[in-house]
Motif scaffolding. Sequence first.
Motif, PDB file in Angstrom:
ATOM      1  N   SER A 109     -54.412  25.867  39.461  1.00  0.00           N
ATOM      2  CA  SER A 109     -54.750  24.629  40.143  1.00  0.00           C
ATOM      3  C   SER A 109     -54.745  23.484  39.129  1.00  0.00           C
ATOM      4  O   SER A 109     -53.883  23.452  38.242  1.00  0.00           O
ATOM      5  N   SER A 110     -55.684  22.567  39.193  1.00  0.00           N
ATOM      6  CA  SER A 110     -55.709  21.408  38.308  1.00  0.00           C
ATOM      7  C   SER A 110     -57.083  20.753  38.361  1.00  0.00           C
ATOM      8  O   SER A 110     -57.768  20.820  39.394  1.00  0.00           O
ATOM      9  N   THR A 111     -57.487  20.105  37.286  1.00  0.00           N
ATOM     10  CA  THR A 111     -58.719  19.326  37.341  1.00  0.00           C
ATOM     11  C   THR A 111     -58.508  18.030  38.119  1.00  0.00           C
ATOM     12  O   THR A 111     -59.465  17.274  38.330  1.00  0.00           O
ATOM     13  N   ALA A 112     -57.295  17.778  38.583  1.00  0.00           N
ATOM     14  CA  ALA A 112     -57.056  16.641  39.471  1.00  0.00           C
ATOM     15  C   ALA A 112     -57.830  16.795  40.778  1.00  0.00           C
ATOM     16  O   ALA A 112     -58.033  15.808  41.494  1.00  0.00           O
ATOM     17  N   VAL A 113     -58.273  18.022  41.087  1.00  0.00           N
ATOM     18  CA  VAL A 113     -59.055  18.224  42.318  1.00  0.00           C
ATOM     19  C   VAL A 113     -60.389  17.492  42.264  1.00  0.00           C
ATOM     20  O   VAL A 113     -60.999  17.241  43.311  1.00  0.00           O
TER      21      VAL A 113
END
Length: 345
Positions: A109-113
């Motif tokens: 996933s990504s810390t953009a969440v």
Amino acid sequence: MRVLVTGGAGFLGINLVRRLGGRPATVLRSLDIARLEGSVPGSVEEITGDIRDRQVVRRAMESVDAVVHCAAALPLYRREDIRSTDVEGTRILLEEAFRKGVDRFVFISSTAVYGVPERVPVLEADPLVGVGPYGRAKILAEQVCGEYRARGMNVPVLRPKSFIGPERLGVFSLLFDWAADGKGFPVLGRGGNRYQLLDVRDLCEAVLLCLEGGPSAVSDVFNIGAREFSTIRADFQAVLDEAGFGRRIVSIPERPARAALRVLEVLHLSPVYRWVYDTAGKESVVSIEKAERVLGFRPRYSNREALLANFRWYLANRALVSGRSGISHRSEWKQGVLKIAKALF
């Protein structure tokens, strides 16, 4: 272990293929719309296709023990492609993996969440408020992962900070290009905000821990980032110092710069997308305590070490990558009007 890596030709994918290919008793298969390039283990089985194509996915899942799902449509892709690839493509992969009885499915996933968090360090249980189509798509894809975890499937989810290292270009190619040409580099605000990054080698080790760890422990959500990092000004200045021209990081007023970048993004005149310019002037740190405690994750590389390794690779390979623009992390992004602004620094 027979491992399928989706997005095997991408920046993370190619690093994983190389890392896993060096391990005994690991059989690798790559699924990507692009062909594998560069140095890769000769034993890798390559399937060229789209994760949105169910028939291709079914073929890729044959006799697979584990999946590492790296494939994604990145923020510069069209909104509809981001949604269909990152959400529906993930769902197709999970459906077929579940049908085939795949042992575990590691989702990148990504810390953009987290969007632009109100406090740091960010914890895994903090609110998910993704900025832009990419951040929102990753949240929806994580929800699909949760559905299959609830059905008894082992689904570790990793939320890495922006990861860098040799062969990473993308948005970081702006910094490397300007530094290599003897230019200073702008940061939003004073640049005194801490901004955590991640070496791709450390991310690969986190993936390995998810593949090899106990099922009850790893089937969860984990932040992944560097342990050692400084301010964005200090870490980016290390790249300019390495370039050897005596140039400095230049502060520019944050609010007007963000407003200008938003307009340029809408007009498709800049590759810098909203999540980048909304977080660049803010503290950007996630807690990796859970990954350290549960997975045994121990990051080896600092922001500075990762940036310098990436920049040295760029200098050595600039003639090969120059002009090969695209929208993946392994290609330079067209600078647009920022190419003109470069002359001012």
